[in-house]
Motif scaffolding. Structure first.
Motif, mmCIF file in Angstrom:
data_model
loop_
_atom_site.group_PDB
_atom_site.id
_atom_site.type_symbol
_atom_site.label_atom_id
_atom_site.label_comp_id
_atom_site.label_asym_id
_atom_site.label_seq_id
_atom_site.Cartn_x
_atom_site.Cartn_y
_atom_site.Cartn_z
ATOM 1 N N ALA A 271 58.982 121.955 60.555
ATOM 2 C CA ALA A 271 58.135 122.303 59.397
ATOM 3 C C ALA A 271 57.626 123.834 59.374
ATOM 4 C CB ALA A 271 56.822 121.586 59.020
ATOM 5 N N VAL A 272 57.866 124.482 58.118
ATOM 6 C CA VAL A 272 57.672 126.009 58.209
ATOM 7 C C VAL A 272 56.079 126.069 57.282
ATOM 8 C CG1 VAL A 272 58.135 128.119 57.081
ATOM 9 C CG2 VAL A 272 59.693 126.833 57.986
ATOM 10 N N ASP B 217 60.878 114.657 49.497
ATOM 11 C CA ASP B 217 60.622 115.661 49.009
ATOM 12 C C ASP B 217 59.508 116.607 49.718
ATOM 13 O OD1 ASP B 217 62.339 115.114 47.105
ATOM 14 O OD2 ASP B 217 60.942 114.124 45.880
ATOM 15 N N LEU B 218 58.291 115.618 50.465
ATOM 16 C CA LEU B 218 57.600 116.645 51.082
ATOM 17 C C LEU B 218 58.375 117.400 52.531
ATOM 18 C CD1 LEU B 218 54.918 113.888 51.725
ATOM 19 C CD2 LEU B 218 54.600 116.042 50.275
ATOM 20 N N ARG B 219 59.457 116.784 53.175
ATOM 21 C CA ARG B 219 60.151 117.447 54.226
ATOM 22 C C ARG B 219 60.899 118.578 53.603
ATOM 23 N NH1 ARG B 219 60.433 115.490 58.978
ATOM 24 N NH2 ARG B 219 59.753 113.446 59.497
ATOM 25 N N ARG B 220 61.402 118.131 52.296
ATOM 26 C CA ARG B 220 62.243 119.371 51.620
ATOM 27 C C ARG B 220 61.500 120.489 51.585
ATOM 28 N NH1 ARG B 220 65.427 118.127 46.196
ATOM 29 N NH2 ARG B 220 66.605 116.880 47.710
ATOM 30 N N MET B 221 60.281 120.480 50.988
ATOM 31 C CA MET B 221 59.317 121.400 50.457
ATOM 32 C C MET B 221 58.660 122.299 51.601
ATOM 33 S SD MET B 221 57.888 120.276 46.966
ATOM 34 C CE MET B 221 57.212 118.497 47.507
ATOM 35 N N THR B 222 58.838 121.669 52.900
ATOM 36 C CA THR B 222 58.091 122.262 54.181
ATOM 37 C C THR B 222 59.129 122.867 55.072
ATOM 38 O OG1 THR B 222 57.692 120.113 54.971
ATOM 39 C CG2 THR B 222 55.881 121.089 53.987
ATOM 40 N N SER B 223 60.287 122.422 54.726
ATOM 41 C CA SER B 223 61.300 122.788 55.644
ATOM 42 C C SER B 223 62.691 123.583 54.886
ATOM 43 C CB SER B 223 61.927 121.736 56.585
ATOM 44 O OG SER B 223 63.135 122.042 57.308
ATOM 45 N N ASP B 224 63.118 123.123 54.094
ATOM 46 C CA ASP B 224 64.606 123.343 53.564
ATOM 47 C C ASP B 224 64.335 124.650 52.775
ATOM 48 O OD1 ASP B 224 65.745 121.208 54.799
ATOM 49 O OD2 ASP B 224 66.006 120.101 53.026
ATOM 50 N N LEU C 77 55.287 123.980 49.982
ATOM 51 C CA LEU C 77 54.170 123.573 50.323
ATOM 52 C C LEU C 77 53.443 124.393 51.522
ATOM 53 C CD1 LEU C 77 54.703 119.809 49.898
ATOM 54 C CD2 LEU C 77 53.927 121.329 48.497
ATOM 55 N N ASN C 78 52.430 124.600 51.762
ATOM 56 C CA ASN C 78 51.804 125.278 52.931
ATOM 57 C C ASN C 78 50.476 125.159 53.008
ATOM 58 O OD1 ASN C 78 50.836 127.396 51.128
ATOM 59 N ND2 ASN C 78 52.894 128.348 51.324
#
Length: 309
Positions: free
Chosen positions: A19-20, A291-298, A259-260
């Motif tokens: 994650a970012v 979607d949680l993964r996408r919004m914190t990584s991709d 997300l952050n």
């Protein structure tokens, strides 16, 4: 500091892998911090995260990011910074932006984002009940016509450097106008803090290619306490219900949302823990795990060109 084994045993910790967290306040501030920049990098590494972004209302944070990368790069967490154009950081100034874009040790250092003010905007000043003189001194985006100088020059600099333009804490209509102007100037990376906008505004921003930002801070207990940001005045933003935030994410579409944590203030858990709690909260509010993964990584990796040479 909490060890990596403890962090990775917590529910939802697997969501932090790769994650970012693009919004961390570990830099010096007039509010207390829960950790410093080096601790933030070490904590992110312990959680298996890939990158963090440093936010600072008082200075260009690209220098601290370059320092962290130089000394902690072996931990595998990419650190980036940028400029929030608050008065203590030089204000809305093309010169301040030019310096921020080159600031560091070379080799890809320099600001990855340039943000409109977060507290010295007419929108925030009016919410805080500031004096007419204070309101007049703050940035406002006109409903029509050209943007006030030096914003056109600043947008040209952002476009040429291909970094992120953050619309800051302006009103919804102002954010749309700023995004339109940025797009017309050739800016390809636009980020709009959107937790307090309505669904129509979020959809309009997404249609312009902007990424909508949603942060843990605004669903947290930190909104219940007045904090200082620019002077001794203590103000607090409105709390956003997690269900409402989930609906705004749906309005943007997860491919256009990020997300952050917005953690670092002493009232909140350290950023990696805050991000973990945020992801679990949104999951319970109905946001799909993928979607949680996408919004914190991709999405953040694409937006901030993370991993780019």
């Amino acid at each position: 500091m909490t060890g990596p084994d403890v962090i990775r045993r917590r529910p939802g910790a697997e969501l932090l892998a790769g994650a970012v967290d693009s919004h961390i306040h570990a830099c010096p501030h007039i509010n207390g911090r829960s950790l410093d920049v080096f601790e933030a990098v070490s904590e992110a590494a312990a959680a298996g995260m890939s990158a963090i972004g440093l936010m600072d209302n008082f200075a260009n944070s690209a220098g601290l990011a370059a320092l962290a990368n130089r000394h902690l790069g072996h931990l595998g967490v990419e650190v980036f910074g940028g400029l929030i154009m608050e008065p203590p950081a030089g204000g809305v100034s093309a010169e301040a932006v030019e310096i921020a874009l080159r600031y560091g040790y070379g080799d890809g250092d320099g600001a990855r984002f340039v943000s409109l003010p977060t507290h010295h905007t007419r929108n925030v000043a009016l919410q805080e009940g500031r004096s007419p003189l204070f309101v007049e001194s703050c940035l406002a985006i006109p409903e029509a016509g050209p943007l006030p100088d030096p914003l056109p020059r600043i947008l040209d600099l952002i476009a040429a450097a291909d970094v992120v333009f953050n619309t800051g804490h302006v009103s919804g209509p102002e954010a749309v106008r700023a995004a339109e102007a940025a797009q017309a100037a050739g800016v390809r990376r636009i980020l709009a803090p959107s937790a307090h906008y309505d669904a129509e505004t979020v959809r309009a921003l997404a249609a312009l290619g902007a990424v909508a930002e949603f942060s843990f801070f605004f669903v947290s207990h930190a909104t219940q306490v007045g904090l200082t940001h620019v002077d001794a005045a203590r103000n607090r933003p409105a709390l956003v219900d997690a269900g409402r935030m989930a609906a705004l994410i749906a309005a943007a579409g997860p491919e256009n949302a990020m997300l952050n944590s917005d953690c670092g203030v002493f009232l909140l858990p350290p950023p990696a823990e805050g991000l973990r709690e945020f992801l679990l909260l949104l999951g319970e509010a109905g946001v799909a795990r993928e979607d949680l993964r996408r919004m914190t990584s991709d999405v953040p990796r694409r937006l901030f060109r993370l991993g780019a040479a």
